[in-house]
Design a protein around this motif. Sequence first.
Motif, PDB file in Angstrom:
ATOM      1  N   GLN A 170       0.829  -1.198   0.000  1.00 57.07           N
ATOM      2  CA  GLN A 170       0.000   0.000   0.000  1.00 57.07           C
ATOM      3  C   GLN A 170       0.870   1.257   0.000  1.00 57.07           C
ATOM      4  OE1 GLN A 170      -3.535   0.051  -0.260  1.00 57.07           O
ATOM      5  NE2 GLN A 170      -2.934   2.143  -0.811  1.00 57.07           N
ATOM      6  N   GLN A 171       1.980   1.229   0.713  1.00 62.78           N
ATOM      7  CA  GLN A 171       2.892   2.375   0.703  1.00 62.78           C
ATOM      8  C   GLN A 171       3.435   2.633  -0.705  1.00 62.78           C
ATOM      9  OE1 GLN A 171       5.901   1.654   3.677  1.00 62.78           O
ATOM     10  NE2 GLN A 171       4.383   1.459   5.321  1.00 62.78           N
ATOM     11  N   ALA A 172       3.728   1.544  -1.441  1.00 61.43           N
ATOM     12  CA  ALA A 172       4.206   1.701  -2.821  1.00 61.43           C
ATOM     13  C   ALA A 172       3.125   2.326  -3.700  1.00 61.43           C
ATOM     14  CB  ALA A 172       4.647   0.358  -3.381  1.00 61.43           C
ATOM     15  N   ILE A 173       1.882   1.866  -3.546  1.00 57.39           N
ATOM     16  CA  ILE A 173       0.781   2.441  -4.326  1.00 57.39           C
ATOM     17  C   ILE A 173       0.594   3.914  -3.974  1.00 57.39           C
ATOM     18  CG2 ILE A 173      -1.720   2.374  -4.694  1.00 57.39           C
ATOM     19  CD1 ILE A 173      -1.546  -0.683  -4.342  1.00 57.39           C
ATOM     20  N   ASN A 174       0.717   4.241  -2.699  1.00 54.35           N
ATOM     21  CA  ASN A 174       0.590   5.638  -2.287  1.00 54.35           C
ATOM     22  C   ASN A 174       1.686   6.499  -2.924  1.00 54.35           C
ATOM     23  OD1 ASN A 174      -1.546   4.826  -0.706  1.00 54.35           O
ATOM     24  ND2 ASN A 174      -0.410   4.863   1.227  1.00 54.35           N
ATOM     25  N   ARG A 175       2.892   5.959  -3.021  1.00 49.45           N
ATOM     26  CA  ARG A 175       3.978   6.699  -3.685  1.00 49.45           C
ATOM     27  C   ARG A 175       3.670   6.891  -5.164  1.00 49.45           C
ATOM     28  NH1 ARG A 175       7.290   3.198  -0.539  1.00 49.45           N
ATOM     29  NH2 ARG A 175       7.728   1.904  -2.384  1.00 49.45           N
ATOM     30  N   ILE A 176       3.122   5.842  -5.788  1.00 49.35           N
ATOM     31  CA  ILE A 176       2.790   5.910  -7.212  1.00 49.35           C
ATOM     32  C   ILE A 176       1.792   7.030  -7.478  1.00 49.35           C
ATOM     33  CG2 ILE A 176       1.454   4.664  -8.981  1.00 49.35           C
ATOM     34  CD1 ILE A 176       2.976   2.122  -8.091  1.00 49.35           C
ATOM     35  N   TYR A 177       0.877   7.255  -6.540  1.00 47.69           N
ATOM     36  CA  TYR A 177      -0.152   8.286  -6.703  1.00 47.69           C
ATOM     37  C   TYR A 177       0.265   9.644  -6.132  1.00 47.69           C
ATOM     38  CZ  TYR A 177      -3.878   5.557  -8.783  1.00 47.69           C
ATOM     39  OH  TYR A 177      -4.650   4.828  -9.672  1.00 47.69           O
ATOM     40  N   SER A 178       1.490   9.752  -5.643  1.00 44.47           N
ATOM     41  CA  SER A 178       1.959  11.019  -5.075  1.00 44.47           C
ATOM     42  C   SER A 178       2.583  11.900  -6.147  1.00 44.47           C
ATOM     43  CB  SER A 178       2.988  10.747  -3.972  1.00 44.47           C
ATOM     44  OG  SER A 178       2.406  10.024  -2.912  1.00 44.47           O
ATOM     45  N   ASP A 179       2.530  13.207  -5.938  1.00 44.75           N
ATOM     46  CA  ASP A 179       3.175  14.164  -6.830  1.00 44.75           C
ATOM     47  C   ASP A 179       4.684  13.932  -6.804  1.00 44.75           C
ATOM     48  OD1 ASP A 179       4.277  16.374  -8.102  1.00 44.75           O
ATOM     49  OD2 ASP A 179       2.978  17.832  -7.123  1.00 44.75           O
ATOM     50  N   PRO A 180       5.307  13.615  -7.942  1.00 47.01           N
ATOM     51  CA  PRO A 180       6.754  13.356  -7.950  1.00 47.01           C
ATOM     52  C   PRO A 180       7.593  14.625  -7.822  1.00 47.01           C
ATOM     53  CG  PRO A 180       5.893  13.237 -10.176  1.00 47.01           C
ATOM     54  CD  PRO A 180       4.703  13.412  -9.271  1.00 47.01           C
ATOM     55  N   GLY A 181       6.959  15.809  -7.952  1.00 44.06           N
ATOM     56  CA  GLY A 181       7.692  17.053  -7.844  1.00 44.06           C
ATOM     57  C   GLY A 181       8.643  17.283  -9.000  1.00 44.06           C
ATOM     58  N   VAL A 182       9.489  18.290  -8.874  1.00 41.76           N
ATOM     59  CA  VAL A 182      10.536  18.544  -9.863  1.00 41.76           C
ATOM     60  C   VAL A 182      11.799  17.818  -9.412  1.00 41.76           C
ATOM     61  CG1 VAL A 182       9.552  20.767 -10.528  1.00 41.76           C
ATOM     62  CG2 VAL A 182      11.295  20.665  -8.735  1.00 41.76           C
ATOM     63  N   PRO A 183      12.730  17.530 -10.318  1.00 44.60           N
ATOM     64  CA  PRO A 183      13.961  16.837  -9.914  1.00 44.60           C
ATOM     65  C   PRO A 183      14.722  17.586  -8.828  1.00 44.60           C
ATOM     66  CG  PRO A 183      13.741  16.847 -12.305  1.00 44.60           C
ATOM     67  CD  PRO A 183      12.659  17.740 -11.779  1.00 44.60           C
ATOM     68  N   GLN A 184      15.131  16.856  -7.795  1.00 40.68           N
ATOM     69  CA  GLN A 184      15.904  17.455  -6.715  1.00 40.68           C
ATOM     70  C   GLN A 184      17.322  17.761  -7.192  1.00 40.68           C
ATOM     71  OE1 GLN A 184      15.834  14.902  -3.298  1.00 40.68           O
ATOM     72  NE2 GLN A 184      13.635  15.148  -2.954  1.00 40.68           N
ATOM     73  N   GLN A 185      17.910  18.807  -6.625  1.00 36.75           N
ATOM     74  CA  GLN A 185      19.271  19.173  -7.025  1.00 36.75           C
ATOM     75  C   GLN A 185      20.295  18.159  -6.525  1.00 36.75           C
ATOM     76  OE1 GLN A 185      19.994  21.657  -9.197  1.00 36.75           O
ATOM     77  NE2 GLN A 185      17.749  21.814  -9.327  1.00 36.75           N
ATOM     78  N   SER A 186      20.051  17.538  -5.371  1.00 36.16           N
ATOM     79  CA  SER A 186      20.986  16.532  -4.868  1.00 36.16           C
ATOM     80  C   SER A 186      20.767  15.217  -5.609  1.00 36.16           C
ATOM     81  CB  SER A 186      20.784  16.326  -3.363  1.00 36.16           C
ATOM     82  OG  SER A 186      19.472  15.865  -3.098  1.00 36.16           O
ATOM     83  N   SER A 187      21.870  14.543  -5.945  1.00 40.48           N
ATOM     84  CA  SER A 187      21.767  13.282  -6.678  1.00 40.48           C
ATOM     85  C   SER A 187      23.039  12.470  -6.478  1.00 40.48           C
ATOM     86  CB  SER A 187      21.551  13.546  -8.179  1.00 40.48           C
ATOM     87  OG  SER A 187      22.680  14.219  -8.727  1.00 40.48           O
ATOM     88  N   THR A 188      22.949  11.178  -6.750  1.00 44.22           N
ATOM     89  CA  THR A 188      24.146  10.353  -6.792  1.00 44.22           C
ATOM     90  C   THR A 188      24.949  10.717  -8.037  1.00 44.22           C
ATOM     91  OG1 THR A 188      22.797   8.660  -7.875  1.00 44.22           O
ATOM     92  CG2 THR A 188      23.166   8.421  -5.503  1.00 44.22           C
ATOM     93  N   SER A 189      26.220  10.393  -8.043  1.00 43.25           N
ATOM     94  CA  SER A 189      27.119  10.822  -9.127  1.00 43.25           C
ATOM     95  C   SER A 189      27.206   9.760 -10.218  1.00 43.25           C
ATOM     96  CB  SER A 189      28.517  11.116  -8.563  1.00 43.25           C
ATOM     97  OG  SER A 189      28.470  12.177  -7.632  1.00 43.25           O
ATOM     98  N   SER A 190      26.613  10.052 -11.374  1.00 43.26           N
ATOM     99  CA  SER A 190      26.659   9.138 -12.508  1.00 43.26           C
ATOM    100  C   SER A 190      28.027   9.183 -13.184  1.00 43.26           C
ATOM    101  CB  SER A 190      25.576   9.518 -13.527  1.00 43.26           C
ATOM    102  OG  SER A 190      25.769   8.854 -14.753  1.00 43.26           O
ATOM    103  N   PHE A 191      28.560   8.018 -13.485  1.00 43.84           N
ATOM    104  CA  PHE A 191      29.832   7.914 -14.209  1.00 43.84           C
ATOM    105  C   PHE A 191      29.763   8.646 -15.543  1.00 43.84           C
ATOM    106  CE2 PHE A 191      32.523   5.823 -17.357  1.00 43.84           C
ATOM    107  CZ  PHE A 191      33.731   5.686 -16.705  1.00 43.84           C
ATOM    108  N   TRP A 192      28.619   8.571 -16.214  1.00 40.83           N
ATOM    109  CA  TRP A 192      28.477   9.190 -17.535  1.00 40.83           C
ATOM    110  C   TRP A 192      28.654  10.705 -17.485  1.00 40.83           C
ATOM    111  CZ3 TRP A 192      28.832   5.309 -20.595  1.00 40.83           C
ATOM    112  CH2 TRP A 192      28.085   4.145 -20.440  1.00 40.83           C
ATOM    113  N   LEU A 193      28.358  11.307 -16.335  1.00 44.54           N
ATOM    114  CA  LEU A 193      28.373  12.767 -16.213  1.00 44.54           C
ATOM    115  C   LEU A 193      29.699  13.303 -15.677  1.00 44.54           C
ATOM    116  CD1 LEU A 193      24.840  13.169 -14.569  1.00 44.54           C
ATOM    117  CD2 LEU A 193      25.413  13.448 -16.977  1.00 44.54           C
ATOM    118  N   LYS A 194      30.719  12.475 -15.630  1.00 44.59           N
ATOM    119  CA  LYS A 194      31.965  12.901 -14.985  1.00 44.59           C
ATOM    120  C   LYS A 194      32.703  13.973 -15.782  1.00 44.59           C
ATOM    121  CE  LYS A 194      34.982   9.314 -16.973  1.00 44.59           C
ATOM    122  NZ  LYS A 194      35.991   8.277 -16.652  1.00 44.59           N
ATOM    123  N   THR A 195      32.432  14.084 -17.080  1.00 42.01           N
ATOM    124  CA  THR A 195      33.036  15.146 -17.896  1.00 42.01           C
ATOM    125  C   THR A 195      31.908  15.956 -18.527  1.00 42.01           C
ATOM    126  OG1 THR A 195      33.224  13.564 -19.740  1.00 42.01           O
ATOM    127  CG2 THR A 195      35.178  13.913 -18.366  1.00 42.01           C
TER     128      THR A 195
END
Length: 500
Positions: A19-44
């Motif tokens: 049910q928590q997963a379904i509630n997340r599915i129906y929640s507003d995802p918002g805009v992308p957060q500025q904090s993120s994990t570091s993707s190898f592809w984006l290193k340059t």
Amino acid sequence: MSFVADVLTDPSIPASARQQAINRIYSDPGVPQQSSTSSFWLKTPRAFEPNGPGLPRTVDVVIIGSGITGASIAHSLLDNAAPPSILMLEARSICSGATGRNGGHILETADEYSELADLFGVEDAKKIMRFRLAHLGETLAVAEELGIAEESQARKVQFLSVYFGEEPWQAALERLRRFKEDMPEEAAEWTSFEGDAIPKHFHLDRARGIVAGPAGALWPYKFVTGVLAHLREKYPDKFRIEERTPVTKIHELGYPALPYKVETDRGVIYARHVIHCTNAHVGHLVPGLLGRIFPVRGQMSAQTPGNLFPNQGNDHSWIFNYDRGFDYLTQLPEGQMMLGGGFAQGEHGGLADLGVPTDSDLSMYIDIHLSGALPAIFGRKDWGFVSGDPIQAMWTGSMAFTSDGFPWVGQLPESATGRSIGKERGCEWISAAFGGEGMVQAWLCGKALATMLLAQDGKLDQGTDSDLEWFPKQLLSSKERLDATRLPQEVSDTPHRASL
């Protein structure tokens, strides 16, 4: 889509967690957060200096999102005798979302052909397969045409889809048989190996069988930013990109020429058309798609190969099929192993990653799985030891899945946006939700959407195929599809698949 239905209806998983997963599915995802994990592809990162001070006041088309979908739409709109003016808006840095975090794997195994044929008939299944398979040639051709093939490392390889168990291997052979029987021309390069016939140089001694066929690999961030840089140089008066400019709201004004007011943190823009290429975040600006399109967090890694493993980056890519779930792997020409997946090894079989729109955290369980998979798969005697850090990077990204298993492409109905449209005015459009398979769906979805928009404005080049006979109808946006494809909001142990 089936794995989503499986975990949401799995009675072995606590109902409260589902049910928590379904509630997340129906929640507003918002805009992308500025904090993120570091993707190898984006290193340059590639620098995209602003075209000019501030934001333009008016523009023909606003594209929200700067991944492969937005790049494809811009490319197709501008490659026209009467190109519109385009403003591309990105909430973070250019191509920092799903495209800058995926596996760089241009892969269609055709495993779904049999299921599609049973659901929609042979002819529709063939059209869907041809659409997906066309992305390999299309992507490589664009890279060559724009002179970015070397930079983006775009290359054709042979995929090896590896099975370790007897029952799944026999099922795979039956799927392959049916695909080759119904689509012999398209399946000409597909083959299989099993038992002692598996070539020793594959280093897959534990495999029960392998299906092999054509695939591609590239550096996805360098491909997209290469396309965008080319468009900026060729169309400086028609194409602008603004990063770190999240769209916060859209208003429908009722003016025929410029019916939309697009609000951002940096000001407002008035536009004729608005195109949503925001994938996992589309529900924020298009609330009617909540429960139809939803985020799923995926995980990727860049790993150092063992000293005995030969570099196969120009030869092979891999899919490893387990009792639960699968992993996907490419190898860069420089040697790095780009391994992603592990979803089914996540908490509650992946349930904890459903409805998660952020890419700022890792799943510990998936981290453990991905970090140890490769020596076990290829065999420790053929892997050897790793010099230096075995894990060069580990990161997550937000994919977007749909309740019926297909992307959404085309004009958005009023019931999805809550904003009115009219035949003589501009529209809101969508091209999003590729179910983790954007490299074999997104580019041509973008091309199709651009064709629809130009046809509505009466600006298609003479001779252009405007009827889109090649485009699968299952992907089209419509009110009927919106009404028919809403996930249940309460936990159920009965499998659900939305139908068109």
